[in-house]
Design an enzyme around this catalytic site. Structure first.
Site, short mmCIF file in Angstrom:
data_model
loop_
_atom_site.label_atom_id
_atom_site.label_comp_id
_atom_site.label_asym_id
_atom_site.label_seq_id
_atom_site.Cartn_x
_atom_site.Cartn_y
_atom_site.Cartn_z
N SER A 1 0.83 -1.20 0.00
CA SER A 1 0.00 0.00 0.00
C SER A 1 0.87 1.25 0.00
O SER A 1 1.77 1.40 0.82
CB SER A 1 -0.91 0.01 1.23
N LYS A 2 0.58 2.16 -0.91
CA LYS A 2 1.34 3.40 -0.95
C LYS A 2 0.98 4.32 0.21
O LYS A 2 1.65 5.33 0.44
CB LYS A 2 1.11 4.13 -2.28
N ARG A 3 -0.06 3.96 0.97
CA ARG A 3 -0.41 4.76 2.14
C ARG A 3 0.50 4.47 3.32
O ARG A 3 0.50 5.23 4.29
CB ARG A 3 -1.88 4.49 2.53
N HIS A 4 1.24 3.38 3.26
CA HIS A 4 2.14 3.07 4.36
C HIS A 4 3.28 4.07 4.37
O HIS A 4 3.88 4.35 3.34
CB HIS A 4 2.69 1.65 4.23
#
Length: 589
Positions: free
Chosen positions: A301-304
């Protein structure tokens, strides 16, 4: 800036947005052996490397920021170029103008340089194959697209986006393939020219081969898709090339010999090979490295926070530690040595990559941080750029904030100001060089293993003097009723005076190496009985000196402490301790 914190549990980071299921399906068809061709006959005598200089490239799109996966791609290409005495090129693939992020290009340069990578050619440094932004190379793409049309290897497609979408919808409803049906393939060259001349909008489609192309890959060997390619677009209706077309034209024009990229691009490589074949060009050698996945083998996830370079920078991760962590995500140098500088990676680099998904866990990043911190603090000459940015400047700020907290200006630290005396004179800009002193303190101590705030707290009396109240309180840990000096009963005051005299008369240089023999002799002269065990401590001078110099706190070796503090401050602390000891019961004459 904060020091890198040890994570409480594994966390995962990397590239996002990968279509894993379709990639895995395609990768399951791999077999065979690669066919290699090198760009030069020059032998570099390195195993599993091309025999001549390689030209590699990193070609990101400025529609987002650098992340762990793209850093790994840049690093692998950089290492191959450096290991073969070749060139590493930076190229911006910015043809998708609607998705460009304003500061992405600047951030890209900054992040790559922060990580320690440099490039031989690029938008900011130029080069003989420029320009290095695709948006500035449109005439080149137009010429090559027109060539394919003239050679009837491509054709104009006048279908509107709404027509194409209607076809896909209808085909899907009837369970038919949604690929382009070839509507404009039958338009004659004459009609096509006429419609283009009168201003009809069109895209240019490539005439794909009827049989699936076979490609050779240095990691996945022989690769062939189950179905042939549809007639894919190479120039869009807005005049911009597609990624696939511009990628091929640029790699050929810039004489790229090897392309190392993530396995998510393997499924697109047949398109590229067909284009190379259509132009009669030799493709570069491809190496598709394993996809980065999380512990559940799902896309990352690029939100991490661990995906983005900004997270590593804000957490104080050393660039060499991050590169060391990244290089082992799908590559092993095979010598049983996992801690490597960038130069050591270049020396060890090969094209032996891991096939298949790469599970990313942050567990080992703290290990690399510790190892590279130790290296950084001991290497000579010192890398002052990294030392200043990651240690010296942040520690100076922490100390400044703690000093401010004494007057109530700041209270956001974990050190009780009442336990601190004045700053040691060398920490004062008027009397010394604080940054030089901080670096010496770092090199004398154990490398920081958690936060820099903790490091300052654990070594507080290297930066501040020991208050008299602290000395008085901690003298209780030493049994001054059973002291002996050179085997004769003595007071605490006698013992401190003995130590002060011994070191006051010590000739220069005031270094740990010169002090240690005298320190050993002086320590052996003092004995006392430990209150807890009841046993005699034969080297009581060490205990006394640690109380004198550091208030009995743990810390570096006493010779290192004395060298760091200097002779004047060491004697001053001995004098204060003598005053404290002489004022205690059994401590005076």
């Amino acid at each position: 800036m904060r020091a890198f914190l040890l994570p409480r549990r594994p966390i995962c980071a990397g590239c996002a947005g990968w279509r894993l299921s379709s990639f895995r399906h395609q990768l399951s068809t791999l077999s065979g052996q690669p066919q290699t061709r090198y760009s030069s006959s020059k032998s570099l005598s390195k195993p599993n490397l091309p025999q001549g200089p390689c030209r590699t490239r990193f070609a990101p799109s400025p529609t987002g920021y650098l992340h762990l996966g793209s850093l790994r791609t840049a690093l692998f290409n950089y290492l191959l170029a450096r290991a073969t005495n070749g060139q590493f090129i930076l190229r911006l693939e910015d043809t998708d103008q609607s998705r460009l992020v304003g500061d992405a290009e600047t951030r890209l340069y900054d992040d790559l340089r922060w990580a320690g990578l440099s490039w031989d050619e690029g938008p900011d440094v130029g080069g003989r194959f420029g320009p290095y932004r695709q948006s500035q190379r449109l005439k080149l793409y137009d010429a090559h697209a027109d060539r394919l049309v003239q050679e009837e290897k491509a054709y104009r497609c006048f279908c509107s986006p709404s027509d194409l979408e209607a076809h896909k919808k209808q085909a899907h409803e009837h369970g038919l393939p949604t690929t382009y049906p070839g509507t404009c393939l039958s338009i004659s060259p004459e009609e096509s020219e006429e419609r283009a001349a009168r201003g009809d909008r069109y895209a240019v489609r490539f005439k794909s081969a009827k049989a699936p192309a076979v490609i050779q890959d240095l990691v996945y060997k022989r690769y062939r898709k189950a179905e042939p390619e549809e007639d894919f677009i190479i120039r869009k209706r807005d005049g911009f090339p597609t990624y696939h077309f511009a990628n091929v034209v640029d790699d050929h024009a810039m004489e790229i010999t090897h392309v190392i990229r993530g396995a998510e691009w393997l499924i697109s490589t047949p398109k590229h090979v067909e284009l190379y074949n259509a132009f009669g060009w030799q493709p570069p050698k491809f190496a598709h490295v394993g996809l980065l996945v999380n512990m559940e083998r799902q896309k990352l996830s690029k939100r991490h926070p661990g995906v983005n370079m900004s997270w590593y920078q804000s957490e104080g991760v050393l660039p060499p530690a991050l590169l060391n962590f990244a290089v082992l995500l799908g590559w092993h140098q095979g010598r049983g040595k996992d801690v490597m500088s960038l130069d050591e990676m270049v020396e060890s680099f090969s094209l032996k990559f891991t096939k298949g998904d790469i599970v990313v866990s942050m567990d080992k990043l703290p290990y690399f941080q510790r190892q590279h911190t130790g290296r950084l603090l001991t290497e000579d000459p010192p890398n002052m750029t990294l030392l200043t940015a990651h240690f010296v400047d942040p520690i100076e700020t922490i100390i400044s904030n703690i000093e401010s907290s004494k007057s109530g200006e700041h209270m956001d630290n974990n050190i009780d100001p009442s336990l601190l005396g004045d700053l040691v004179p060398t920490m004062s800009p008027e009397q010394g060089n604080p940054q030089s002193y901080i670096l010496k303190a770092l090199r004398a101590s154990r490398p920081p293993t958690s936060t820099l705030e903790s490091f300052v707290g654990d070594n507080k009396y290297l930066f501040w003097t020991v208050p008299q109240t602290v000395l008085e309180e901690r003298l209780n840990d030493i049994d001054i009723e059973n002291l002996a000096l050179e085997s004769k009963p003595a007071t605490a005051g006698d013992s401190i005076t003995f130590l002060e005299t011994a070191f006051r008369n010590k000739p220069a240089p005031w270094t740990a190496e010169n002090l240690n023999p005298l320190l050993k002799k002086a320590a052996a002269a003092i004995t006392f009985v430990d209150k807890t065990s009841g046993r005699a401590v034969e080297t009581g001078g060490y205990s006394f000196l640690r109380w004198v110099l550091l208030g009995r706190d743990k810390g570096p070796g006493l010779g290192d402490v004395m060298e760091l503090l200097g002779k004047e401050e060491t004697i001053r602390r001995l004098q204060l301790a003598s005053k404290v000891a002489s004022g205690r019961v059994g401590g005076g004459d």
